[in-house]
Write a protein that holds these residues in place. Structure first.
Motif, PDB file in Angstrom:
ATOM      1  N   LEU A 193       9.343  41.135  37.990  1.00 50.75           N
ATOM      2  CA  LEU A 193       8.310  40.142  38.216  1.00 50.75           C
ATOM      3  C   LEU A 193       7.720  40.171  39.622  1.00 50.75           C
ATOM      4  O   LEU A 193       6.618  39.672  39.839  1.00 50.75           O
ATOM      5  CB  LEU A 193       8.845  38.744  37.905  1.00 50.75           C
ATOM      6  CG  LEU A 193       9.278  38.515  36.458  1.00 50.75           C
ATOM      7  CD1 LEU A 193       9.810  37.108  36.283  1.00 50.75           C
ATOM      8  CD2 LEU A 193       8.148  38.790  35.491  1.00 50.75           C
ATOM      9  N   LEU A 194       8.418  40.742  40.586  1.00 51.49           N
ATOM     10  CA  LEU A 194       7.958  40.738  41.974  1.00 51.49           C
ATOM     11  C   LEU A 194       6.601  41.422  42.171  1.00 51.49           C
ATOM     12  O   LEU A 194       5.732  40.859  42.844  1.00 51.49           O
ATOM     13  CB  LEU A 194       9.008  41.354  42.891  1.00 51.49           C
ATOM     14  CG  LEU A 194       8.689  41.297  44.384  1.00 51.49           C
ATOM     15  CD1 LEU A 194       8.627  39.849  44.850  1.00 51.49           C
ATOM     16  CD2 LEU A 194       9.733  42.065  45.173  1.00 51.49           C
ATOM     17  N   MET A 235       3.881  39.091  41.176  1.00 50.35           N
ATOM     18  CA  MET A 235       3.750  38.010  42.131  1.00 50.35           C
ATOM     19  C   MET A 235       3.036  38.491  43.400  1.00 50.35           C
ATOM     20  O   MET A 235       2.190  37.782  43.943  1.00 50.35           O
ATOM     21  CB  MET A 235       5.132  37.446  42.485  1.00 50.35           C
ATOM     22  CG  MET A 235       5.082  36.064  43.043  1.00 50.35           C
ATOM     23  SD  MET A 235       6.696  35.291  43.309  1.00 50.35           S
ATOM     24  CE  MET A 235       7.706  35.888  42.009  1.00 50.35           C
ATOM     25  N   VAL A 242      -0.678  38.598  42.905  1.00 44.64           N
ATOM     26  CA  VAL A 242      -1.288  37.272  43.004  1.00 44.64           C
ATOM     27  C   VAL A 242      -1.391  36.854  44.466  1.00 44.64           C
ATOM     28  O   VAL A 242      -2.416  36.296  44.891  1.00 44.64           O
ATOM     29  CB  VAL A 242      -0.483  36.237  42.179  1.00 44.64           C
ATOM     30  CG1 VAL A 242      -0.985  34.826  42.432  1.00 44.64           C
ATOM     31  CG2 VAL A 242      -0.562  36.568  40.700  1.00 44.64           C
ATOM     32  N   PHE A 243      -0.368  37.137  45.267  1.00 40.65           N
ATOM     33  CA  PHE A 243      -0.415  36.798  46.694  1.00 40.65           C
ATOM     34  C   PHE A 243      -1.513  37.565  47.419  1.00 40.65           C
ATOM     35  O   PHE A 243      -2.171  37.020  48.304  1.00 40.65           O
ATOM     36  CB  PHE A 243       0.926  37.042  47.365  1.00 40.65           C
ATOM     37  CG  PHE A 243       1.987  36.038  47.003  1.00 40.65           C
ATOM     38  CD1 PHE A 243       1.673  34.706  46.758  1.00 40.65           C
ATOM     39  CD2 PHE A 243       3.304  36.418  46.885  1.00 40.65           C
ATOM     40  CE1 PHE A 243       2.641  33.788  46.413  1.00 40.65           C
ATOM     41  CE2 PHE A 243       4.285  35.509  46.541  1.00 40.65           C
ATOM     42  CZ  PHE A 243       3.952  34.183  46.307  1.00 40.65           C
ATOM     43  N   PHE A 278       4.960  31.413  33.040  1.00 37.17           N
ATOM     44  CA  PHE A 278       4.798  32.026  34.359  1.00 37.17           C
ATOM     45  C   PHE A 278       5.305  33.466  34.342  1.00 37.17           C
ATOM     46  O   PHE A 278       4.671  34.370  34.892  1.00 37.17           O
ATOM     47  CB  PHE A 278       5.554  31.180  35.395  1.00 37.17           C
ATOM     48  CG  PHE A 278       5.267  31.540  36.803  1.00 37.17           C
ATOM     49  CD1 PHE A 278       3.990  31.430  37.330  1.00 37.17           C
ATOM     50  CD2 PHE A 278       6.284  31.991  37.625  1.00 37.17           C
ATOM     51  CE1 PHE A 278       3.729  31.764  38.645  1.00 37.17           C
ATOM     52  CE2 PHE A 278       6.033  32.325  38.938  1.00 37.17           C
ATOM     53  CZ  PHE A 278       4.755  32.206  39.455  1.00 37.17           C
ATOM     54  N   LEU A 335       3.173  36.914  35.156  1.00 36.25           N
ATOM     55  CA  LEU A 335       3.587  37.876  36.184  1.00 36.25           C
ATOM     56  C   LEU A 335       3.937  39.234  35.593  1.00 36.25           C
ATOM     57  O   LEU A 335       3.608  40.271  36.171  1.00 36.25           O
ATOM     58  CB  LEU A 335       4.781  37.328  36.970  1.00 36.25           C
ATOM     59  CG  LEU A 335       4.505  36.097  37.821  1.00 36.25           C
ATOM     60  CD1 LEU A 335       5.780  35.645  38.512  1.00 36.25           C
ATOM     61  CD2 LEU A 335       3.408  36.357  38.823  1.00 36.25           C
TER      62      LEU A 335
END
Length: 179
Positions: free
Chosen positions: A17-18, A21, A24-25, A86, A90
């Protein structure tokens, strides 16, 4: 919850998932990354699978945790319902966004990709002023911010737009847009 999830599984889930994420960041930091329409359509099936795997696993975990310990307050129930959603988002971003974004960062050069304009006359917010929305791209990655007003006014919904920036044929970091 720790009894149900072993350390290797937690590490695998975090590694899975990182990248989604981080994508998105990167978007929240103000970088306009756009995956190509071709990549988005070709990667649709694998990206859905990449999203469903962690979502199904977290749903199963929540179901098992509810059997072991009762849900005391509403916060735990909300977390159990929102975590799979969520995780799906992701996990889907892992294939649809993070993969072409990483390639654009590592092996990118100046490229042009064509898109179809969805909307060019809306006013943005404090994070994205003067946006242009494009058709056929994933949520959060379908808008170019900071487009000059003269360019925006020359774009029509359903019309073509050429985006130039650093990237590959799979996607690019938008630097300019032209009709």
């Amino acid at each position: 919850m720790k009894r149900l999830v072993g350390r290797p599984v937690r590490i695998l889930l975090a590694v899975w998932l990182l990248p989604g994420m981080l994508a998105v960041f990167v978007r929240m930091a103000g970088f306009n990354f756009l995956p190509s329409i071709e990549w988005t359509s070709n990667a649709n099936g694998p990206s859905i699978v990449a999203g469903l795997l962690p979502a199904a696993y977290l749903s199963w975990l929540g179901w098992k945790a509810a059997d072991v310990t009762p849900l005391g307050d509403g916060k735990a129930a909300i977390a159990m319902l929102s975590a799979p959603i969520f995780a799906y988002f992701l996990g889907k971003n892992l294939v649809a966004i993070a993969l072409p974004m990483a390639l654009a960062m590592v092996a990118g050069n100046q490229v042009e990709l064509s898109f179809t304009v969805a909307n060019a006359d809306r006013w943005g917010d404090s994070k994205c002023r003067t946006p242009v929305e494009l058709e056929g791209l994933p949520f959060l990655f379908d808008t170019i911010c900071r487009v000059r007003d003269d360019v925006r006014m020359s774009l029509l919904p359903g019309g073509p737009a050429v985006v130039t920036g650093r990237g590959t044929s799979l996607g690019l970091f938008a630097e300019s847009l032209s009709p």
